[in-house]
Write an enzyme that holds these catalytic residues in place. Structure first.
Site, PDB file in Angstrom:
ATOM      1  N   GLY A  71      60.438  30.438  23.033  1.00 28.28           N
ATOM      2  CA  GLY A  71      59.905  29.276  23.755  1.00 28.28           C
ATOM      3  C   GLY A  71      59.039  29.773  24.895  1.00 28.28           C
ATOM      4  NE  ARG A  72      59.126  25.650  29.172  1.00 27.65           N
ATOM      5  CZ  ARG A  72      59.569  24.475  28.735  1.00 27.65           C
ATOM      6  NH1 ARG A  72      58.723  23.571  28.278  1.00 27.65           N
ATOM      7  NH2 ARG A  72      60.843  24.181  28.754  1.00 27.65           N
ATOM      8  CB  ILE A  73      61.334  32.223  29.252  1.00 30.00           C
ATOM      9  CG1 ILE A  73      61.350  31.099  30.291  1.00 30.00           C
ATOM     10  CG2 ILE A  73      61.673  33.561  29.926  1.00 30.00           C
ATOM     11  CD1 ILE A  73      62.709  30.798  30.911  1.00 30.00           C
TER      12      ILE A  73
ATOM     13  CB  THR B 148      67.020  36.205  31.972  1.00 29.48           C
ATOM     14  OG1 THR B 148      66.155  36.082  30.834  1.00 29.48           O
ATOM     15  CG2 THR B 148      66.825  37.550  32.622  1.00 29.48           C
TER      16      THR B 148
ATOM     17  NE  ARG C 208      72.376  28.030  31.962  1.00 33.41           N
ATOM     18  CZ  ARG C 208      71.243  28.101  32.677  1.00 33.41           C
ATOM     19  NH1 ARG C 208      70.652  29.279  32.889  1.00 33.41           N
ATOM     20  NH2 ARG C 208      70.721  27.016  33.208  1.00 33.41           N
TER      21      ARG C 208
ATOM     22  CD  GLU D 144      75.999  32.683  35.889  1.00 34.75           C
ATOM     23  OE1 GLU D 144      75.564  31.859  36.726  1.00 34.75           O
ATOM     24  OE2 GLU D 144      75.324  33.114  34.962  1.00 34.75           O
TER      25      GLU D 144
ATOM     26  CG  HIS E 158      72.031  32.475  37.195  1.00 32.80           C
ATOM     27  ND1 HIS E 158      72.816  31.625  36.452  1.00 32.80           N
ATOM     28  CD2 HIS E 158      70.750  32.161  36.869  1.00 32.80           C
ATOM     29  CE1 HIS E 158      72.048  30.840  35.713  1.00 32.80           C
ATOM     30  NE2 HIS E 158      70.784  31.134  35.948  1.00 32.80           N
TER      31      HIS E 158
ATOM     32  CB  ALA F 233      65.905  35.271  36.149  1.00 32.43           C
TER      33      ALA F 233
HETATM   34  C1  DGY Z   1      67.540  27.513  35.028  1.00 38.34           C
HETATM   35  O1  DGY Z   1      66.732  26.825  35.655  1.00 38.34           O
HETATM   36  O2  DGY Z   1      68.120  27.113  34.029  1.00 38.34           O
HETATM   37  C2  DGY Z   1      67.765  28.893  35.499  1.00 38.34           C
HETATM   38  O3  DGY Z   1      68.838  29.505  34.886  1.00 38.34           O
HETATM   39  C3  DGY Z   1      67.888  28.938  37.001  1.00 38.34           C
HETATM   40  O4  DGY Z   1      67.617  30.255  37.372  1.00 38.34           O
END
Ligand code: DGY
Length: 327
Positions: free
Chosen positions: A157-159, A236, A238, A267, A286, A288
């Protein structure tokens, strides 16, 4: 006319908080730690909107405790696995999130984690601070090579796509696993037929999937065994996407070279968690998306979703558009 009452579950950046305060009668949780469940149920009672974070569980019980006047839930995060969305949908409550604006910050950070774990930067820094640096050594802290290596993206996806873009500059070959997602020619990333194929071929595996019933423990003893012993895993997404017991066993046995985790399960990760004993596991809290501009934009977008919901307008970013009917 009285302003609508809302509950904001933490102090968010001013870019968002100022908008909320201007438009709403806002009860803002002042603590550094999230409100407890009891506090959530209590402070949510009678409000028209809740602006929450990924640390706050939102479900039917909470929505009912809030009452029928509740018009909107706005999550300051792109991920929304903290919200039982169907519970909001059946009550006709739109849920907002913050997609897009944290893509670059998150991909930058995932890339940084990949470099740091692959090239043992944190281990090196600890080594120096511990006074262990005695000489230049031909085999000290040897790490992974990037140029010509294969980056496997789980989720495109985007990331994931932003990772592919960055990978080009490092001469990485990019493959991805995301059924149904067609290749994007300019990103030069080819789809793998299966997760297993992706894992078998990749030198670096970076996770970019939401947490769902399908992705929970997607990386487990079996899938870890498909990875190269020289590979690096980056998460990065979940924490629960990875079975941490299996990850611990794989890292400890050097069945995997290293892992870098921005997200963990649970977490926060307890300070005595076994993963923290391992030199080949890099763990950060957490963060990123934690760049100044990104967090400002997330707060602003969350406030805009909240205010739109309070006005009875369609949320600019809504995860359950079914509440509007027909869409
Ligand atoms: C999100 O926006 O889902 C990220 O995990 C926050 O850093």
């Amino acid at each position: 006319m009285p302003k609508p009452k809302v509950f904001v579950t933490r102090i968010i950046p001013d870019k968002g908080l100022d908008l909320v305060k201007d438009f709403c009668d806002a009860d803002i949780w002042p603590g550094e730690l999230p409100p407890s469940r009891a506090d959530m149920l209590e402070r949510g009672r009678g409000v028209e909107g809740v602006l929450c974070l990924l640390t706050d569980k939102i479900d039917g019980e909470l929505l009912d405790a809030a009452g029928p006047q509740l018009k909107v839930i706005s999550n300051q995060a792109v991920g929304y696995d903290n919200i039982v969305v169907p519970d909001a949908t059946v009550r006709g409550i739109p849920v907002g999130n913050t997609p897009g604006i944290l893509t670059d910050a998150t991909a930058d950070f995932a890339f940084a984690l990949m470099m740091a774990a692959g090239r043992r930067i944190v281990e090196g820094e600890r080594y120096v601070r511990a006074g262990l640096w005695k000489t230049w050594s031909p085999s000290l802290l040897l790490g992974a090579d990037f140029s010509g290596a294969t980056l496997g993206l789980v989720g495109f996806g985007r990331i994931g796509q932003a990772m592919a873009k960055r990978a080009q500059g490092f001469d990485l070959r990019v493959r991805y696993y995301d059924p149904g997602q067609p290749p994007i020619p300019e990103l030069n990333a080819s789809p793998a037929e299966s997760l297993e194929m992706l894992l078998r071929e990749s030198d670096f595996v970076s996770l970019h999937v939401p947490l769902t019933a399908q992705t929970r423990h997607m990386i487990n003893a079996e899938t870890l065994a498909q990875m190269k012993p020289s590979a690096v895993l980056i998460n990065t997404a979940r924490g629960p996407v990875v079975d941490q017991r299996a990850l611990y066993a794989a890292l400890k046995a050097h069945q995997l070279f290293a892992a870098a985790l921005d997200v963990t399960d649970p977490e926060p990760l307890p300070a005595d968690h076994p993963l923290l004993e391992l030199d080949n596991c890099l763990i950060v809290p957490h963060i990123a998306s934690a760049s100044r501009i990104t967090r400002d934009k997330m707060a602003q977008m969350a406030a805009e979703n909240l205010i739109a919901g309070l006005k009875g307008e369609r949320l600019p970013n809504c995860v359950n558009p079914e509440v509007y009917g027909g869409v």
